[in-house]
Design an enzyme around this catalytic site. Structure first.
Site, PDB file in Angstrom:
ATOM      1  N   LYS A 112       1.429   0.719  -4.261  1.00 41.82           N
ATOM      2  CA  LYS A 112       0.709  -0.685  -4.593  1.00 41.82           C
ATOM      3  C   LYS A 112       1.312  -1.490  -5.370  1.00 41.82           C
ATOM      4  O   LYS A 112       1.622  -2.581  -5.303  1.00 41.82           O
ATOM      5  CB  LYS A 112      -0.615  -0.409  -5.005  1.00 41.82           C
ATOM      6  N   TRP A 114     -12.842   3.446  -1.960  1.00 37.14           N
ATOM      7  CA  TRP A 114     -11.885   4.363  -2.682  1.00 37.14           C
ATOM      8  C   TRP A 114     -12.742   5.507  -3.339  1.00 37.14           C
ATOM      9  O   TRP A 114     -12.333   6.776  -3.474  1.00 37.14           O
ATOM     10  CB  TRP A 114     -10.718   3.949  -3.403  1.00 37.14           C
ATOM     11  N   ASP A 117      -8.893   6.212 -11.154  1.00 38.38           N
ATOM     12  CA  ASP A 117      -8.043   5.965 -10.163  1.00 38.38           C
ATOM     13  C   ASP A 117      -7.450   4.420 -10.145  1.00 38.38           C
ATOM     14  O   ASP A 117      -8.234   3.389  -9.778  1.00 38.38           O
ATOM     15  CB  ASP A 117      -8.537   6.147  -8.867  1.00 38.38           C
TER      16      ASP A 117
HETATM   17  C1  LIG Z   1      -4.381   3.288  -1.604  1.00 36.86           C
HETATM   18  C2  LIG Z   1      -5.332   3.648  -2.312  1.00 36.86           C
HETATM   19  C3  LIG Z   1      -5.637   5.264  -2.452  1.00 36.86           C
HETATM   20  C4  LIG Z   1      -5.078   6.062  -1.212  1.00 36.86           C
HETATM   21  O1  LIG Z   1      -3.665   6.137  -1.506  1.00 36.86           O
HETATM   22  P1  LIG Z   1      -2.907   7.061  -0.662  1.00 36.86           P
HETATM   23  O2  LIG Z   1      -1.331   6.958  -1.196  1.00 36.86           O
HETATM   24  O3  LIG Z   1      -2.798   6.524   0.932  1.00 36.86           O
HETATM   25  O4  LIG Z   1      -3.312   8.491  -0.739  1.00 36.86           O
HETATM   26  C5  LIG Z   1      -6.654   5.762  -3.291  1.00 36.86           C
HETATM   27  N1  LIG Z   1      -7.084   4.949  -4.107  1.00 36.86           N
HETATM   28  C6  LIG Z   1      -6.835   3.528  -4.145  1.00 36.86           C
HETATM   29  C7  LIG Z   1      -7.562   2.639  -5.335  1.00 36.86           C
HETATM   30  C8  LIG Z   1      -5.837   3.291  -3.358  1.00 36.86           C
HETATM   31  O5  LIG Z   1      -5.561   1.632  -3.430  1.00 36.86           O
END
Ligand SMILES: *Cc1c(COP(=O)(O)O)cnc(C)c1O
Length: 376
Positions: free
Chosen positions: A212, A104, A188
């Site tokens: 998540k 990511w 993030d």
């Molecule tokens: C799932 C995830 C993303 C991407 O999320 P989307 O909703 O598919 O854009 C980005 N960063 C992390 C840490 C993630 O777990």
């Protein structure tokens, strides 16, 4: 009907009581005669839902008025572009630095290259640092003392929990201690958001896709310090300009109303549970049980270094990958779902987010033991 244990990485399990409440309120929210999905986003009913969601989130994380709380769309992937479009304009020469701890953060870095000079402050993916036993990159977090942050960077990006690799950065540094005072840390936190108290005050901004650990797909939570607003690049779409979204309290355009409502129910569930310190203790107990089991077994292998083990996403391997299909089939027969690892890592991954109770982890451990006994 007993529901199976869902170890999916996202979208992922939600607290059962939240789903029950949503079901009970589906046709008629609080005697409004409407489903939340049918409400005007500017009506008094939805304003109440939105305001309570923000207030509960602020209370959970201790977010002060120094920060704006935004409910946006596009997921964390869109934030990889939205962040540079909003923050690179703060400095004379658009540049940002990235700590690469997994897939990511690599994606965030790649996307930023479209808007400016994006450099690598540190990387756990270099050949020299690949876990030699399992040939896996991104299995640790380079210590922050080794990060090279340019003092004139617009921001420093960190993915605090790498969902795919299962690598979690527990301690977020103060950029002043890295020789880059005033460089805001951008986090993030998508896949461990609300799993524990988080030092928002150490960040310039934090973002998290809800699906998540905080709700359904469709809403992205952005917590951004107000002094960083107002520098969006001209290419930035108005609907993604934090200052405009903040000025309109996330009503610049129609927000993802139902997703905000469900996330709001999750926030209330967490508060009733006792808040994030309580949630953290539950998550520690779950992670200790699972990692503790793996540590005493030679049948399973863990790719991630102990100090960087994620409490949320636990990748593991069978010593003999020829048994993977058998393992997954047997797991499903016991109601243990979605344990297949990400294709880039292979093996298995158990995601044990907030909504996964200890009982689900214990059911997984029972299965791991039985599978080892019959195949070991
Ligand atoms: C799932 C995830 C993303 C991407 O999320 P989307 O909703 O598919 O854009 C980005 N960063 C992390 C840490 C993630 O777990």
């Amino acid at each position: 009907m007993a529901r199976p244990w869902n170890f999916a990485p996202g979208p992922s399990a939600l607290p059962e009581t939240v789903l029950q409440q949503a079901a009970a309120e589906m046709l008629d929210w609080h005697a409004s005669g409407m489903s939340v999905m049918e409400m005007s986003h500017r009506g008094k009913e939805f304003m109440q839902i939105r305001n309570e969601a923000e207030a509960d989130l602020r209370a959970l994380l201790g977010v002060t008025e120094e920060y704006a709380v935004l409910f946006m769309q596009g997921g964390a992937t869109a934030e990889n572009a939205i962040v540079p479009m909003n923050l690179l304009g703060r400095v004379a020469v658009p540049k940002a630095d990235f700590v690469l701890t997994g897939i990511w953060s690599v994606k965030s870095h790649q996307e930023c290259l479209r808007y400016g000079d994006a450099q690598i402050a540190a990387s756990a993916g270099l050949a020299a640092t690949i876990n030699s036993r399992l040939q896996q990159p991104y299995t640790w977090v380079p210590p922050s003392t080794s990060w090279h942050v340019r003092p004139d960077a617009a921001y420093l990006h960190l993915c605090s929990n790498e969902t795919i690799g299962g690598v979690e950065t527990m301690d977020w540094p103060d950029t002043a201690a890295l020789g880059a005072p005033g460089v805001p840390l951008v986090v993030d936190a998508s896949s461990h958001f609300l799993s524990r108290p988080m030092p928002i005050e150490k960040t310039g901004m934090l973002f998290a896709g809800a699906q998540k650990n905080a709700g359904p797909a469709g809403v992205t939570v952005v917590i951004v310090r107000r002094d960083l607003l107002g520098h969006a690049l001209p290419v930035c779409p108005s609907a993604f300009d934090y200052s405009r979204v903040a000025a309109e309290h996330s009503m610049f355009n129609t927000p993802p109303t139902y997703a905000i409502y469900i996330a709001g129910l999750v926030f209330k569930w967490l508060r009733q549970l006792g808040g994030l310190a309580t949630m953290e203790q539950l998550n520690i107990a779950k992670a200790n049980a699972l990692y503790g089991f793996f540590d005493q077994s030679d049948f399973y292998q863990l790719p991630v270094e102990r100090s960087a083990r994620s409490r949320m996403n636990v990748p593991f391997f069978l010593t003999d990958p020829a048994r993977n299909a058998d393992f997954l089939q047997g797991a499903e027969a016991r109601g243990l779902m979605q344990l297949k690892g990400h294709k880039s890592v292979g093996g298995m991954r158990a995601s044990i987010y907030n909504a996964m109770p200890l009982a689900g982890v214990m059911a997984l451990i029972d299965y791991l033991k039985d599978f080892e006994r019959s195949h070991g």
